[in-house]
Design a protein around this motif. Structure first.
Motif, PDB file in Angstrom:
ATOM      1  N   UNK A  20       0.832  -1.214   0.000  1.00 38.52           N
ATOM      2  CA  UNK A  20       0.000   0.000   0.000  1.00 38.52           C
ATOM      3  C   UNK A  20       0.862   1.257   0.000  1.00 38.52           C
ATOM      4  N   UNK A  21       0.243   2.341  -0.443  1.00 41.81           N
ATOM      5  CA  UNK A  21       0.969   3.611  -0.518  1.00 41.81           C
ATOM      6  C   UNK A  21       0.463   4.602   0.526  1.00 41.81           C
ATOM      7  N   UNK A  22       0.008   4.120   1.677  1.00 38.13           N
ATOM      8  CA  UNK A  22      -0.426   4.990   2.768  1.00 38.13           C
ATOM      9  C   UNK A  22      -0.104   4.316   4.088  1.00 38.13           C
ATOM     10  N   UNK A  23       0.129   5.146   5.089  1.00 41.79           N
ATOM     11  CA  UNK A  23       0.451   4.629   6.413  1.00 41.79           C
ATOM     12  C   UNK A  23      -0.741   3.885   7.003  1.00 41.79           C
ATOM     13  N   UNK A  24      -1.944   4.409   6.773  1.00 44.78           N
ATOM     14  CA  UNK A  24      -3.142   3.769   7.324  1.00 44.78           C
ATOM     15  C   UNK A  24      -3.301   2.345   6.819  1.00 44.78           C
TER      16      UNK A  24
ATOM     17  N   UNK B 173      -0.801   0.456   5.550  1.00 50.15           N
ATOM     18  CA  UNK B 173       0.363  -0.359   5.906  1.00 50.15           C
ATOM     19  C   UNK B 173       0.258  -0.910   7.321  1.00 50.15           C
ATOM     20  N   UNK B 174      -0.238  -0.096   8.239  1.00 54.27           N
ATOM     21  CA  UNK B 174      -0.301  -0.575   9.625  1.00 54.27           C
ATOM     22  C   UNK B 174      -1.386  -1.639   9.808  1.00 54.27           C
ATOM     23  N   UNK B 175      -2.259  -1.828   8.831  1.00 56.92           N
ATOM     24  CA  UNK B 175      -3.249  -2.905   8.913  1.00 56.92           C
ATOM     25  C   UNK B 175      -2.644  -4.266   8.576  1.00 56.92           C
ATOM     26  N   UNK B 176      -1.457  -4.265   8.005  1.00 59.06           N
ATOM     27  CA  UNK B 176      -0.812  -5.536   7.658  1.00 59.06           C
ATOM     28  C   UNK B 176      -0.271  -6.193   8.920  1.00 59.06           C
ATOM     29  N   UNK B 177      -0.331  -7.519   9.021  1.00 60.31           N
ATOM     30  CA  UNK B 177       0.180  -8.219  10.208  1.00 60.31           C
ATOM     31  C   UNK B 177       1.674  -7.999  10.383  1.00 60.31           C
ATOM     32  N   UNK B 178       2.074  -7.619  11.584  1.00 61.82           N
ATOM     33  CA  UNK B 178       3.489  -7.441  11.888  1.00 61.82           C
ATOM     34  C   UNK B 178       4.073  -6.118  11.460  1.00 61.82           C
ATOM     35  N   UNK B 179       3.254  -5.179  11.015  1.00 61.74           N
ATOM     36  CA  UNK B 179       3.739  -3.871  10.560  1.00 61.74           C
ATOM     37  C   UNK B 179       3.244  -2.814  11.547  1.00 61.74           C
ATOM     38  N   UNK B 180       4.196  -2.066  12.129  1.00 64.99           N
ATOM     39  CA  UNK B 180       3.864  -1.003  13.068  1.00 64.99           C
ATOM     40  C   UNK B 180       4.093   0.371  12.468  1.00 64.99           C
ATOM     41  N   UNK B 181       3.871   1.427  13.239  1.00 66.90           N
ATOM     42  CA  UNK B 181       4.048   2.782  12.720  1.00 66.90           C
ATOM     43  C   UNK B 181       5.454   3.070  12.230  1.00 66.90           C
ATOM     44  N   UNK B 182       6.469   2.590  12.956  1.00 67.83           N
ATOM     45  CA  UNK B 182       7.845   2.847  12.518  1.00 67.83           C
ATOM     46  C   UNK B 182       8.088   2.254  11.144  1.00 67.83           C
ATOM     47  N   UNK B 183       7.707   0.990  10.944  1.00 66.52           N
ATOM     48  CA  UNK B 183       7.901   0.339   9.643  1.00 66.52           C
ATOM     49  C   UNK B 183       7.097   1.041   8.559  1.00 66.52           C
ATOM     50  N   UNK B 184       5.884   1.479   8.893  1.00 69.66           N
ATOM     51  CA  UNK B 184       5.036   2.124   7.888  1.00 69.66           C
ATOM     52  C   UNK B 184       5.650   3.429   7.403  1.00 69.66           C
ATOM     53  N   UNK B 185       6.139   4.256   8.314  1.00 66.48           N
ATOM     54  CA  UNK B 185       6.734   5.535   7.916  1.00 66.48           C
ATOM     55  C   UNK B 185       8.037   5.330   7.146  1.00 66.48           C
ATOM     56  N   UNK B 186       8.831   4.353   7.563  1.00 64.55           N
ATOM     57  CA  UNK B 186      10.066   4.072   6.817  1.00 64.55           C
ATOM     58  C   UNK B 186       9.760   3.492   5.446  1.00 64.55           C
ATOM     59  N   UNK B 187       8.750   2.648   5.356  1.00 65.08           N
ATOM     60  CA  UNK B 187       8.377   2.101   4.050  1.00 65.08           C
ATOM     61  C   UNK B 187       7.881   3.193   3.114  1.00 65.08           C
TER      62      UNK B 187
ATOM     63  N   UNK C 136       9.104   7.012  -1.529  1.00 66.42           N
ATOM     64  CA  UNK C 136       9.753   8.328  -1.561  1.00 66.42           C
ATOM     65  C   UNK C 136       8.793   9.418  -1.085  1.00 66.42           C
ATOM     66  N   UNK C 137       8.063   9.128  -0.042  1.00 67.43           N
ATOM     67  CA  UNK C 137       7.132  10.081   0.554  1.00 67.43           C
ATOM     68  C   UNK C 137       7.393  10.148   2.052  1.00 67.43           C
ATOM     69  N   UNK C 138       7.594  11.340   2.558  1.00 67.34           N
ATOM     70  CA  UNK C 138       7.856  11.541   3.986  1.00 67.34           C
ATOM     71  C   UNK C 138       6.517  11.731   4.694  1.00 67.34           C
ATOM     72  N   UNK C 139       6.080  10.720   5.391  1.00 66.85           N
ATOM     73  CA  UNK C 139       4.806  10.772   6.111  1.00 66.85           C
ATOM     74  C   UNK C 139       4.996  10.950   7.607  1.00 66.85           C
ATOM     75  N   UNK C 140       6.171  10.704   8.113  1.00 67.30           N
ATOM     76  CA  UNK C 140       6.450  10.823   9.539  1.00 67.30           C
ATOM     77  C   UNK C 140       7.861  10.363   9.830  1.00 67.30           C
ATOM     78  N   UNK C 141       8.231  10.438  11.090  1.00 70.57           N
ATOM     79  CA  UNK C 141       9.568  10.034  11.530  1.00 70.57           C
ATOM     80  C   UNK C 141       9.525   8.567  11.937  1.00 70.57           C
ATOM     81  N   UNK C 142      10.446   7.788  11.405  1.00 69.45           N
ATOM     82  CA  UNK C 142      10.584   6.397  11.818  1.00 69.45           C
ATOM     83  C   UNK C 142      11.378   6.321  13.114  1.00 69.45           C
ATOM     84  N   UNK C 143      10.710   6.008  14.206  1.00 66.55           N
ATOM     85  CA  UNK C 143      11.338   6.010  15.530  1.00 66.55           C
ATOM     86  C   UNK C 143      11.463   4.570  16.019  1.00 66.55           C
TER      87      UNK C 143
END
Length: 400
Positions: free
Chosen positions: A239-243, A245-259, A265-272
Motif C-alpha cells: 500500500x501507498x499509505x500509512x493507514x 500499511x499498519x493494517x498488515x500483520x506485523x507492521x507497526x508505525x515505525x515500519x510504515x513511515x520508513x516504508x 519516496x514520501x515523507x509521512x512521519x519520523x521512523x522512531x
C-alpha cells in the motif's frame, strides 16, 4: 373675630422671636409643593420677620432643585430621597463595572487567540547537537548505513518487487541487528523474495531462510499473512499509505513511515525505533520524557522541521549503534558531551583521553581511510565495556 386674633398673634413679639423655629419645624414636615403658597400667605400677613422670610426662601429654592418623593397623604419623605439617590448611583456604577468586566473578558480572549502569542517550543542547542551528530556520522560506516532497509532490496528487480522487499526487510529488522537482517534478506532474495513466492513457501522452509532473526517463528506467520493480503488486494505490491500499511500483520508505525520514505519516496512521519527513542530522551529533545517510540515520534514531529524527518532516523540509529549505546554509552567520544543533559550519567567510570576523541572522527591522510570506532570496538548489544581495552584498541587503530 378670628382675623383679629390672627393679626394679634402675628404682631406679638413672642411670636416674632420664635418664628424661625416654627418655620423650620413646619418645613421638615410640609411638602415642597406647598412651601411656596405658605410663604406667600405669610408675606401677605405682613407680620413675619425678615429672618424667617430669608430662611423660608432658601429652603424653598433648595426644595425646587431637589426632586421629591411624596407619600399618599402628601408629606415628603426626605429619608427615602436621601437613600434613593445613592442607590441609583450604585446601580449605575454596578452596571458600568459589569460592562467593563465583559469588555475585559472579550479583550483577553481576543488577545489569547492571536498567533503572535503562541510559543513554539524547541530544545536548546538542538541545531548545534545535530551538527555534531552529522560530523560524527560523516563516515557513514555504521551497520544501518551498509545493511539497513535501503540496502537490502534488489535494485534490478521491478518496482513493485523492490517495494515488497523493503517491507520484508523492515519486518525482519524488528528486535534484530542489521547484520542478521541483511543475511536473512540475502537468502530470501536467492530463494525468490516476492509476495507470490513467499506465499507458496511452506513455514518450515521460510523459517530456515530467515533464521536467526528475532522472533522468527512469529515473523514466519506475519510474512505469510501479509503476502496473502498483498496478493489479494494489491497485486503483490504494498500500500501507498500509512493507514493501509499498519493494517498488515506485523507492521507497526515505525515500519510504515520508513516504508513510505524508502519505497514510495514520501515523507509521512519520523521512523522512531529504540535508538531514536533513547537518544531523543537523552539529548532532551522532548518537552516531556516519553515511555515508548510512538510517543517519541509524536513529540518530535511537533517541533522538528519536516525537511529533517527523513534524515533523523538513519543519523540517530547509526549514532546509537556506534557511540550512544543502550548501556555504557561512550560519552567521552561524543562531541555533545558538554551540552547533553545525560552525558556521563551511565558511561564507564574511566573516560578516554581527549586525544582519542579528537582522532576518532578524523580521516587518516596516510592510508586514505577514515578512522572511526568500528564494529569490533563498539558492540550494538548492551554489554559492559572495558575502558582500558577500548583505549588500547583505538590507539592501535590510529597508529596503523
Amino acid at each position: 373675630m378670628c382675623n383679629a386674633v390672627w393679626c394679634f398673634r402675628m404682631a406679638s413679639p413672642y411670636f416674632s422671636q420664635n418664628m424661625t423655629v416654627v418655620t423650620r419645624r413646619t418645613e421638615k414636615a410640609a411638602s415642597c409643593t406647598t412651601g411656596a403658597p405658605l410663604l406667600s400667605r405669610r408675606r401677605d400677613a405682613g407680620g413675619i420677620s425678615s429672618v424667617a422670610v430669608k430662611v423660608e426662601e432658601e429652603e424653598a429654592s433648595v426644595s425646587q432643585q431637589t426632586p421629591s418623593l411624596s407619600t399618599p397623604d402628601g408629606s415628603q419623605d426626605r429619608l427615602q430621597l436621601a437613600t434613593a439617590q445613592p442607590k441609583r448611583e450604585a446601580d449605575s456604577l454596578s452596571l458600568s463595572s459589569h460592562g467593563r468586566r465583559q469588555r475585559q473578558v472579550k479583550v483577553e480572549y481576543d488577545e489569547g487567540v492571536l498567533p503572535a502569542k503562541t510559543k513554539h517550543w524547541q530544545p536548546p542547542d538542538w541545531k548545534k547537537q545535530l551538527g555534531h551528530i552529522r560530523e560524527m556520522r560523516s563516515s557513514r560506516d555504521a551497520p544501518v548505513d551498509n545493511m539497513g532497509a535501503e540496502k537490502c532490496y534488489d535494485a534490478e528487480a521491478p518496482a513493485n518487487v523492490r517495494r515488497f522487499q523493503v517491507l520484508v526487510s523492515l519486518m525482519l529488522s524488528s528486535q534484530t541487528k542489521d547484520q542478521v537482517t541483511a543475511a536473512a534478506m540475502q537468502k530470501l532474495r536467492a530463494h525468490g523474495c516476492t509476495a507470490e513466492k513467499l506465499l507458496s513457501t511452506d513455514d518450515e522452509t521460510l523459517g530456515k531462510l530467515i533464521y536467526p532473526v528475532g522472533f522468527w517463528r512469529n515473523k514466519v506467520k506475519f510474512l505469510k499473512m501479509t503476502a496473502a493480503m498483498l496478493v489479494k488486494d494489491y497485486g503483490g505490491d504494498i500500500p501507498d499509505s500509512v493507514e493501509a500499511l499498519v493494517r498488515l500483520p506485523g507492521v507497526g508505525p515505525k515500519m510504515a513511515h520508513l516504508a513510505m520514505d524508502i519505497a514510495w519516496d514520501q515523507v509521512s512521519g519520523i521512523g522512531v525505533d529504540t535508538h531514536v527513542h533513547r537518544i531523543s530522551n537523552r539529548l532532551g529533545w522532548l518537552m516531556k520524557p516519553t515511555k515508548n517510540p510512538e510517543a517519541t515520534r509524536k513529540a518530535l514531529q511537533e517541533w522538528l522541521p519536516r525537511d529533517l524527518w527523513s534524515e533523523i532516523n538513519w543519523l540517530l540509529v547509526g549514532f546509537g549503534q556506534q557511540v550512544c549505546l543502550p548501556t555504557n554509552p561512550l560519552c567521552s567520544l561524543c562531541l555533545n558531551q558538554h551540552s547533553c543533559p545525560s552525558a556521563h550519567q551511565s558511561s564507564p567510570a574511566k573516560r578516554l583521553k581527549a586525544s582519542v576523541l579528537a582522532s576518532s572522527f578524523q580521516t587518516k591522510a596516510e592510508s586514505g581511510q577514515e578512522t572511526v570506532v568500528n564494529e569490533e570496538m563498539i558492540k550494538e548489544e548492551p554489554q559492559p565495556v572495558n575502558p582500558t581495552t577500548l583505549r588500547r584498541k583505538m590507539k592501535n587503530k590510529i597508529n596503523h
